[in-house]
Design an enzyme around this catalytic site. Structure first.
Site, PDB file in Angstrom:
ATOM      1  N   GLU A 116     -26.054  26.867 158.471  1.00  0.00           N
ATOM      2  CA  GLU A 116     -26.103  28.021 157.574  1.00  0.00           C
ATOM      3  C   GLU A 116     -27.117  29.004 158.134  1.00  0.00           C
ATOM      4  O   GLU A 116     -28.156  28.603 158.674  1.00  0.00           O
ATOM      5  CB  GLU A 116     -26.537  27.586 156.170  1.00  0.00           C
ATOM      6  CG  GLU A 116     -26.723  28.801 155.259  1.00  0.00           C
ATOM      7  CD  GLU A 116     -26.852  28.468 153.781  1.00  0.00           C
ATOM      8  OE1 GLU A 116     -27.198  27.325 153.448  1.00  0.00           O
ATOM      9  OE2 GLU A 116     -26.611  29.381 152.970  1.00  0.00           O
ATOM     10  N   CYS A 156     -25.016  28.421 150.471  1.00  0.00           N
ATOM     11  CA  CYS A 156     -24.980  29.527 149.499  1.00  0.00           C
ATOM     12  C   CYS A 156     -24.574  30.853 150.140  1.00  0.00           C
ATOM     13  O   CYS A 156     -24.151  31.769 149.437  1.00  0.00           O
ATOM     14  CB  CYS A 156     -26.339  29.691 148.836  1.00  0.00           C
ATOM     15  SG  CYS A 156     -26.754  28.323 147.767  1.00  0.00           S
ATOM     16  N   ASN A 183     -18.597  26.372 147.743  1.00  0.00           N
ATOM     17  CA  ASN A 183     -19.754  25.642 148.274  1.00  0.00           C
ATOM     18  C   ASN A 183     -20.315  24.716 147.209  1.00  0.00           C
ATOM     19  O   ASN A 183     -19.851  23.607 147.024  1.00  0.00           O
ATOM     20  CB  ASN A 183     -20.810  26.620 148.790  1.00  0.00           C
ATOM     21  CG  ASN A 183     -22.124  25.932 149.099  1.00  0.00           C
ATOM     22  OD1 ASN A 183     -22.121  24.861 149.716  1.00  0.00           O
ATOM     23  ND2 ASN A 183     -23.234  26.475 148.653  1.00  0.00           N
ATOM     24  N   GLU A 184     -21.281  25.202 146.479  1.00  0.00           N
ATOM     25  CA  GLU A 184     -21.987  24.337 145.530  1.00  0.00           C
ATOM     26  C   GLU A 184     -21.668  24.884 144.144  1.00  0.00           C
ATOM     27  O   GLU A 184     -22.444  25.614 143.561  1.00  0.00           O
ATOM     28  CB  GLU A 184     -23.478  24.444 145.835  1.00  0.00           C
ATOM     29  CG  GLU A 184     -24.318  23.320 145.345  1.00  0.00           C
ATOM     30  CD  GLU A 184     -25.743  23.459 145.865  1.00  0.00           C
ATOM     31  OE1 GLU A 184     -26.408  24.461 145.553  1.00  0.00           O
ATOM     32  OE2 GLU A 184     -26.192  22.550 146.582  1.00  0.00           O
TER      33      GLU A 184
END
Ligand code: AHR
Length: 663
Positions: free
Chosen positions: A47, A243, A376-377
Site C-alpha cells: 500500500e 484504505c 478493502n476493510e
C-alpha cells in the site's frame, strides 16, 4: 547403539547445555501427506502508506514532477521569472512551467526540486534526467542547465554534477540526458535553470530516475527495495492497499484506469495518508500514479507472485464517512465496470480495448490475473449490499476469477461474526481477515483456524502484524509471536490460502503507521525481524501439510505445551520434511522428534536448521545497524527415525530434514 541413541549422541552437546529443559515429544506423520500448501500462501501486501510508492519503491526522485499538486509549486523553489501554465500537452496533467529570461544579465531563472526528504544519489551511479520541453517561439533554441546540488555543503560549489540540454523548436518533445553523480548524498536537490541570454522555454514532467532500477525499467522501481521483495519468495502480491483503495472521499479513491497508459498523462491523486493522523501530518503526500496497475502487475510477474488487485466496492473509507456520506447504490455500475475492465486489461487479447492498452505499454502477453479483491476493510450491511450485484455481474462475465471479500477491520466480534456468513452467502472464494493485535492476542491464536468451517470460503489473512503493547516497533518479540501464530496458518493450509503481513514499507522520515516490514531512507533499506519471519515461511513453505502433534494434540501454545507452537510440511519436490517450531517461553525446551510412518528403508539423513533468536526481546534492526538481527543457518547431523534437539527460549527454528531411502 541403536539409531535413536546415535542421534541423541550427536546432539549431546546441545542436550548437555540444557539439562534442565523439559522434554517434548513431537510426532510427525511423514506418510500422511495432507492438504497442498497453496503457491499463494505467503505473500506481500503493498500500500502507498509511509511513502511506500512515491518517495519509496517507485524510483522517481522528483516530487510533484508535473506541477499537479493543488499547490502547484509544492516541492519546488523558483527563482527569476517562472510562470505556471495549464494548457500543456497532457490532458490529465495539464500544468507546466514557463521559464523566461529574468530581464537582467546577472539574474537567472530556474527551479530547484527538493525530492522526497531530499534526493538520494550515489557516487558514480548514472541518473536519467528527462523533461518534456519546447521553446515558446518557433525556430528558437534554449539551453537548460541541470545540476545535482548539495545545499548543505560548505564547499565552493553547491553543484557536484551537471548536464546541459538544448531545447529547440516550439513542438513539445521529450529530452533526456544522463547525469553521473560525483557524490553520495541522501539529501541532494535538483536545480534547473535557463542559461542566458536565452529564449523562453516551457518545461513539463521533469523527472530523474536512477538508470539502475529493478530489472532496468525506465519508469522503474528502486532496485534495493524491489530486490528485498523478490528475496522473500512471495506467492502473492496484493495491491494497491489498504484504505488507499477506498479514499477519504469519492474523488480520492484509487482509480486504476487513471494509473495506466503514458506516465506523463496520469493524473495526480491525493494520498489519503497525508492528513489522516494529526500526530503525523504529511501535506506533500500525493500519488503520482507513476507506480500504477501496469507496474504492479509487472512487479508481481518479476518477483514470481500472483497478482491480487483490490478494487473499490463503492464505499469510501468507513472510518471517515458515515453511511449517509457513502456512494449511493445506483452509482455502482461504474465500479463494477472498473472490475470487469480490469480483467480485460490484465488478461484480455491485444485486440480488446484494455488489452491494447496493456500491449501498448509493452506487455502483449496476458498477466494471468486469477484473483480480485472487492472492497478493502468494509463492514455493516452496506458492504454485502454492494458486493452482491458486483459478484452477480462479475461471475457471469468472469467465472474464472476468484473473488476475495472482507470480514471487516476486526479479528473477531460483531462485524466479523456478521460478515463471515454474509461472505459465505455471497459465495466469496476467499475472505480477507485483518488483525493488528498485541502480544496476548497472538499468543492465544495458535489454534485460530483449527475449527473453522471447511465448507465456506477460504481464508486470506490479508493484513496482520503484532503491535507490541505500548511499543509498536519492529522488535524481535513481535516477530517471534508472528512466527508462532503462523504455524497455525500452515497447519490449516487447506483453509488458509494466502497470508500477507502489513504494511510493507516505511520511509524513516515519512511514516504514518508502524510496525512495517521494510524500512528505508533515501539510500538505504533494512529488513526487519518480521521480514525475516515472512521470508522463512515463504522460502520453506513445502508442498503439503504433515500432521504434527505432541501427546496427540496440535502444538498451539496451549496450556501444558511449554510455550511451543509448531507445524510441519513435506516438500515433495525436494524430499524433505520441514518442521517449524517457535518457543515463546522463557525456558529451553528439549524436542524429541519422532518421524512416524517412514518406510523400513527410509530415514532422515541430515539437513539444516535455520534459527532466529535473541536474548533481548526488544532487539531490532536499524538502518545504521541493519544486520543486527538475522536468522542463522547450520547443518543438522541426523540419521534415523528420531531426532533430539533443544530449542532455546524465545526462539524460532525451521528444521529442514532430508528424507532418504536406501536401495
Ligand atoms: O495497513 C494499514 C491500514 O490498516 C490499511 O490501509 C487498512 O486496510 C488497515 O486499516
Amino acid at each position: 547403539m541403536n539409531l535413536r541413541s546415535i542421534m541423541t549422541a550427536v546432539t549431546a552437546a546441545t542436550v548437555l547445555l540444557t539439562a534442565s529443559a523439559a522434554v517434548n515429544t513431537l510426532t510427525v506423520k511423514t506418510s500422511k501427506l495432507g492438504a497442498p500448501v497453496q503457491p499463494t500462501m505467503y505473500g506481500l501486501f503493498f500500500e502507498d502508506i509511509n511513502y511506500a510508492a512515491d518517495g519509496g519503491l517507485y524510483a522517481e526522485l522528483i516530487k510533484n514532477r508535473s506541477f499537479e499538486f493543488p499547490q502547484s509549486l509544492m516541492g519546488w523553489e523558483s527563482f527569476g521569472k517562472v510562470e505556471l501554465k495549464d494548457d500543456g500537452p497532457f490532458e490529465r496533467a495539464p500544468h507546466y512551467v514557463r521559464l523566461s529570461p529574468s530581464g537582467h544579465r546577472e539574474k537567472y531563472t530556474g527551479l530547484v526540486n527538493e525530492g522526497f526528504f531530499g534526493i538520494g544519489v550515489t557516487k558514480d551511479e548514472d541518473y536519467r534526467f528527462s523533461v518534456w520541453a519546447r521553446t515558446v517561439d518557433p525556430g528558437e533554441k534554449a539551453v537548460i542547465r541541470v545540476e545535482l546540488i548539495d545545499p548543505s555543503t560548505m564547499g565552493e560549489k553547491q553543484a557536484f554534477s551537471r548536464v546541459e540540454v538544448e531545447v529547440s523548436g516550439n513542438e513539445w518533445k521529450k529530452y533526456t540526458a544522463v547525469i553521473k553523480s560525483d557524490k553520495t548524498i541522501d539529501k541532494a536537490k535538483l536545480r534547473i535553470f535557463l542559461k542566458k541570454p536565452e529564449a523562453m522555454v516551457d518545461l513539463e514532467h521533469i523527472s530523474l530516475f536512477p538508470v539502475n532500477t529493478f530489472n532496468g525499467h525506465e519508469n522503474g522501481l528502486r532496485a534495493d527495495l524491489a530486490q528485498l521483495l523478490k528475496d522473500v519468495n512471495p506467492g502473492v502480491l496484493r495491491f494497491p492497499g489498504g484504505c488507499i483503495v477506498e479514499g477519504t472521499d469519492p474523488d480520492t479513491r484509487y482509480k486504476w484506469k487513471e494509473t495506466v497508459g503514458p506516465v506523463e498523462n496520469r493524473p495526480t491523486n491525493e494520498n489519503r495518508w497525508h492528513y489522516t493522523f494529526p500526530h503525523r501530518f504529511f501535506p506533500d503526500y500525493y500519488q503520482s500514479y507513476g507506480l500504477g496497475f501496469y507496474e504492479y502487475f509487472q512487479l508481481a510477474e518479476e518477483i514470481g507472485a500472483e497478482p491480487l488487485p483490490i478494487l473499490n466496492v463503492g464505499l469510501v473509507c468507513q472510518f471517515q464517512n458515515s453511511p449517509d456520506q457513502q456512494i449511493p447504490m445506483d452509482s455502482l455500475d461504474i465500479f463494477i465496470q472498473d472490475a470487469i475492465d480490469l480483467v480485460e486489461f490484465a488478461n484480455g487479447d491485444v485486440t480488446t480495448p484494455w488489452g491494447r492498452v496493456r500491449a501498448d505499454m509493452g506487455h502483449p502477453e496476458p498477466f494471468n490475473m486469477k484473483f480480485i479483491g472487492i472492497g478493502n476493510e468494509q463492514w455493516d450491511s452496506i458492504y454485502p449490499q454492494r458486493l452482491e450485484p458486483f459478484v452477480k455481474k462479475f461471475r457471469k462475465a468472469h467465472p474464472e476469477i476468484r473473488i476475495v471479500g472482507s470480514s471487516g477491520p476486526d479479528s473477531e466480534g460483531k462485524q466479523f461474526e456478521y460478515l463471515w456468513p454474509e461472505m459465505t452467502r455471497l459465495k466469496a472464494d476467499l475472505v480477507d481477515e485483518h488483525f493488528y493485535r498485541p502480544e496476548t492476542w497472538f499468543l492465544a491464536q495458535g489454534a485460530r483456524y483449527d475449527n473453522y468451517d471447511r465448507k465456506g470460503p477460504k481464508v486470506f489473512a490479508g493484513e496482520y502484524a503484532c503491535h507490541g503493547k505500548g511499543r509498536k516497533y519492529n522488535h524481535y518479540n513481535a516477530a517471534l509471536l508472528e512466527a508462532a501464530f503462523m504455524t497455525g496458518l500452515e497447519r490449516n493450509a487447506d483453509l488458509v490460502h494466502m497470508a500477507t503481513y502489513a504494511p510493507l514499507f516505511a520511509h524513516v522520515e515519512g511514516w504514518q503507521w508502524r510496525p512495517d516490514m521494510i524500512w528505508f531512507d533515501n539510500l538505504r533499506s533494512m529488513p526487519t525481524c518480521s521480514y525475516y519471519v515472512q521470508q522463512l515461511y515463504a522460502r520453506n513453505k513445502g508442498t503439503n501439510v504433515l500432521p504434527l502433534t505432541m501427546d496427540g494434540n496440535a502444538i498451539v501454545g496451549a496450556q501444558g505445551q511449554n510455550g511451543l507452537f509448531a507445524s510441519a510440511v513435506a516438500d515433495t519436490d525436494n524430499n524433505t520434511v520441514i518442521i517449524k517450531v517457535a518457543n515463546t517461553g522463557e525456558e529451553p525446551q528439549q524436542l524429541d522428534i519422532n518421524f512416524d510412518g517412514l518406510k523400513k528403508k527410509e530415514s532422515i539423513n541430515g539437513g539444516k536448521v535455520i534459527t532466529f533468536t535473541s536474548t533481548d526481546p526488544m532487539a531490532e534492526n536499524t538502518l545504521d545497524d541493519p544486520d543486527r538481527m538475522a536468522p542463522v543457518e547450520s547443518p543438522i547431523v541426523a540419521e534415523g527415525k528420531f531426532y533430539t534437539t533443544t530449542i532455546a527460549p524465545k526462539t524460532f527454528q525451521v528444521y529442514i530434514f532430508n528424507r532418504t531411502s536406501k536401495k
